[in-house]
Design a protein around this motif. Structure first.
Motif, PDB file in Angstrom:
ATOM      1  N   SER A   3     -12.870 -30.671 -27.639  1.00 20.78           N
ATOM      2  CA  SER A   3     -14.271 -30.289 -27.468  1.00 20.78           C
ATOM      3  C   SER A   3     -15.223 -31.413 -27.858  1.00 20.78           C
ATOM      4  CB  SER A   3     -14.579 -29.054 -28.326  1.00 20.78           C
ATOM      5  OG  SER A   3     -13.845 -27.948 -27.851  1.00 20.78           O
ATOM      6  N   ARG A   4     -14.714 -32.395 -28.554  1.00 23.16           N
ATOM      7  CA  ARG A   4     -15.616 -33.443 -29.019  1.00 23.16           C
ATOM      8  C   ARG A   4     -15.525 -34.706 -28.171  1.00 23.16           C
ATOM      9  NH1 ARG A   4     -15.490 -37.497 -33.461  1.00 23.16           N
ATOM     10  NH2 ARG A   4     -17.622 -37.843 -34.085  1.00 23.16           N
ATOM     11  N   CYS A   5     -14.328 -35.232 -28.019  1.00 19.23           N
ATOM     12  CA  CYS A   5     -14.201 -36.491 -27.299  1.00 19.23           C
ATOM     13  C   CYS A   5     -13.714 -36.287 -25.866  1.00 19.23           C
ATOM     14  CB  CYS A   5     -13.270 -37.442 -28.048  1.00 19.23           C
ATOM     15  SG  CYS A   5     -11.547 -36.937 -28.072  1.00 19.23           S
ATOM     16  N   GLY A   6     -13.320 -35.058 -25.530  1.00 17.82           N
ATOM     17  CA  GLY A   6     -12.904 -34.787 -24.168  1.00 17.82           C
ATOM     18  C   GLY A   6     -11.489 -35.233 -23.862  1.00 17.82           C
ATOM     19  N   LYS A   7     -10.737 -35.587 -24.877  1.00 13.59           N
ATOM     20  CA  LYS A   7      -9.360 -36.001 -24.690  1.00 13.59           C
ATOM     21  C   LYS A   7      -8.541 -34.844 -24.131  1.00 13.59           C
ATOM     22  CE  LYS A   7      -5.418 -37.721 -27.330  1.00 13.59           C
ATOM     23  NZ  LYS A   7      -4.968 -38.139 -28.682  1.00 13.59           N
ATOM     24  N   ALA A   8      -7.838 -35.121 -23.049  1.00 12.10           N
ATOM     25  CA  ALA A   8      -7.060 -34.075 -22.397  1.00 12.10           C
ATOM     26  C   ALA A   8      -5.664 -34.003 -22.981  1.00 12.10           C
ATOM     27  CB  ALA A   8      -6.992 -34.339 -20.910  1.00 12.10           C
ATOM     28  N   ALA A   9      -5.089 -32.824 -22.913  1.00 12.18           N
ATOM     29  CA  ALA A   9      -3.722 -32.634 -23.395  1.00 12.18           C
ATOM     30  C   ALA A   9      -3.058 -31.542 -22.585  1.00 12.18           C
ATOM     31  CB  ALA A   9      -3.730 -32.279 -24.880  1.00 12.18           C
ATOM     32  N   GLU A  10      -1.759 -31.647 -22.454  1.00  7.89           N
ATOM     33  CA  GLU A  10      -1.017 -30.588 -21.782  1.00  7.89           C
ATOM     34  C   GLU A  10      -0.703 -29.520 -22.802  1.00  7.89           C
ATOM     35  OE1 GLU A  10       2.341 -32.009 -19.668  1.00  7.89           O
ATOM     36  OE2 GLU A  10       1.266 -33.660 -18.753  1.00  7.89           O
ATOM     37  N   GLY A  11      -1.373 -28.395 -22.669  1.00 12.32           N
ATOM     38  CA  GLY A  11      -1.226 -27.381 -23.702  1.00 12.32           C
ATOM     39  C   GLY A  11      -1.998 -27.838 -24.930  1.00 12.32           C
ATOM     40  N   ILE A  12      -1.806 -27.184 -26.023  1.00 11.52           N
ATOM     41  CA  ILE A  12      -2.478 -27.572 -27.261  1.00 11.52           C
ATOM     42  C   ILE A  12      -1.429 -28.046 -28.263  1.00 11.52           C
ATOM     43  CG2 ILE A  12      -3.957 -26.825 -29.139  1.00 11.52           C
ATOM     44  CD1 ILE A  12      -5.347 -26.912 -26.434  1.00 11.52           C
ATOM     45  N   PRO A  13      -1.426 -29.320 -28.555  1.00  4.42           N
ATOM     46  CA  PRO A  13      -0.475 -29.839 -29.548  1.00  4.42           C
ATOM     47  C   PRO A  13      -0.670 -29.158 -30.900  1.00  4.42           C
ATOM     48  CG  PRO A  13      -1.533 -31.627 -28.346  1.00  4.42           C
ATOM     49  CD  PRO A  13      -2.264 -30.361 -27.995  1.00  4.42           C
ATOM     50  N   PRO A  14       0.388 -28.993 -31.661  1.00  7.04           N
ATOM     51  CA  PRO A  14       0.293 -28.309 -32.968  1.00  7.04           C
ATOM     52  C   PRO A  14      -0.584 -29.043 -33.957  1.00  7.04           C
ATOM     53  CG  PRO A  14       2.463 -29.320 -32.679  1.00  7.04           C
ATOM     54  CD  PRO A  14       1.763 -29.403 -31.342  1.00  7.04           C
ATOM     55  N   THR A  15      -0.850 -30.298 -33.694  1.00  3.70           N
ATOM     56  CA  THR A  15      -1.685 -31.056 -34.625  1.00  3.70           C
ATOM     57  C   THR A  15      -3.171 -30.837 -34.356  1.00  3.70           C
ATOM     58  OG1 THR A  15      -1.455 -32.964 -33.164  1.00  3.70           O
ATOM     59  CG2 THR A  15       0.015 -32.863 -35.067  1.00  3.70           C
ATOM     60  N   PHE A  28      -9.913 -29.316 -31.158  1.00  5.96           N
ATOM     61  CA  PHE A  28     -10.218 -30.692 -31.529  1.00  5.96           C
ATOM     62  C   PHE A  28      -8.929 -31.464 -31.725  1.00  5.96           C
ATOM     63  CE2 PHE A  28     -13.651 -27.962 -33.007  1.00  5.96           C
ATOM     64  CZ  PHE A  28     -14.742 -28.579 -32.416  1.00  5.96           C
ATOM     65  N   CYS A  29      -8.870 -32.651 -31.168  1.00  9.08           N
ATOM     66  CA  CYS A  29      -7.672 -33.469 -31.288  1.00  9.08           C
ATOM     67  C   CYS A  29      -7.518 -33.920 -32.740  1.00  9.08           C
ATOM     68  CB  CYS A  29      -7.739 -34.659 -30.336  1.00  9.08           C
ATOM     69  SG  CYS A  29      -8.966 -35.892 -30.750  1.00  9.08           S
ATOM     70  N   GLU A  30      -6.388 -34.541 -32.985  1.00  6.33           N
ATOM     71  CA  GLU A  30      -6.067 -34.908 -34.355  1.00  6.33           C
ATOM     72  C   GLU A  30      -7.131 -35.800 -34.977  1.00  6.33           C
ATOM     73  OE1 GLU A  30      -2.110 -36.290 -34.411  1.00  6.33           O
ATOM     74  OE2 GLU A  30      -2.019 -36.441 -36.586  1.00  6.33           O
ATOM     75  N   GLY A  31      -7.558 -36.808 -34.227  1.00  9.28           N
ATOM     76  CA  GLY A  31      -8.545 -37.739 -34.752  1.00  9.28           C
ATOM     77  C   GLY A  31      -9.883 -37.080 -35.033  1.00  9.28           C
ATOM     78  N   CYS A  32     -10.351 -36.284 -34.071  1.00 10.89           N
ATOM     79  CA  CYS A  32     -11.631 -35.608 -34.233  1.00 10.89           C
ATOM     80  C   CYS A  32     -11.561 -34.558 -35.333  1.00 10.89           C
ATOM     81  CB  CYS A  32     -12.050 -34.961 -32.915  1.00 10.89           C
ATOM     82  SG  CYS A  32     -12.453 -36.159 -31.627  1.00 10.89           S
ATOM     83  N   ALA A  33     -10.437 -33.877 -35.419  1.00 11.18           N
ATOM     84  CA  ALA A  33     -10.290 -32.841 -36.436  1.00 11.18           C
ATOM     85  C   ALA A  33     -10.383 -33.444 -37.828  1.00 11.18           C
ATOM     86  CB  ALA A  33      -8.955 -32.125 -36.255  1.00 11.18           C
TER      87      ALA A  33
END
Ligand code: ZN
Length: 49
Positions: A3-15, A28-33
């Motif tokens: 939701s922050r950087c728009g990084k796409a992922a297949e499914g939602i990684p556990p991180t 939110f991806c790991e870095g943004c989180a």
């Protein structure tokens, strides 16, 4: 997708972190989180990001 950087992922990684704001799920991806952990924990609205 993040939701922050728009990084796409297949499914939602556990991180990734799921934050529920106004009954809407935001992911939110790991870095943004990590960068926004304090804001997420205090449940601030992400609109100001
Ligand atoms: Zn991100």
């Amino acid at each position: 997708m993040c939701s922050r950087c728009g990084k796409a992922a297949e499914g939602i990684p556990p991180t990734w972190i799921c934050s529920v704001e106004n009954h809407t799920r935001h992911y939110f991806c790991e870095g943004c989180a990590r960068a926004n952990l304090r804001a997420i924990e205090s449940r601030l609205d992400s609109a100001w990001w």
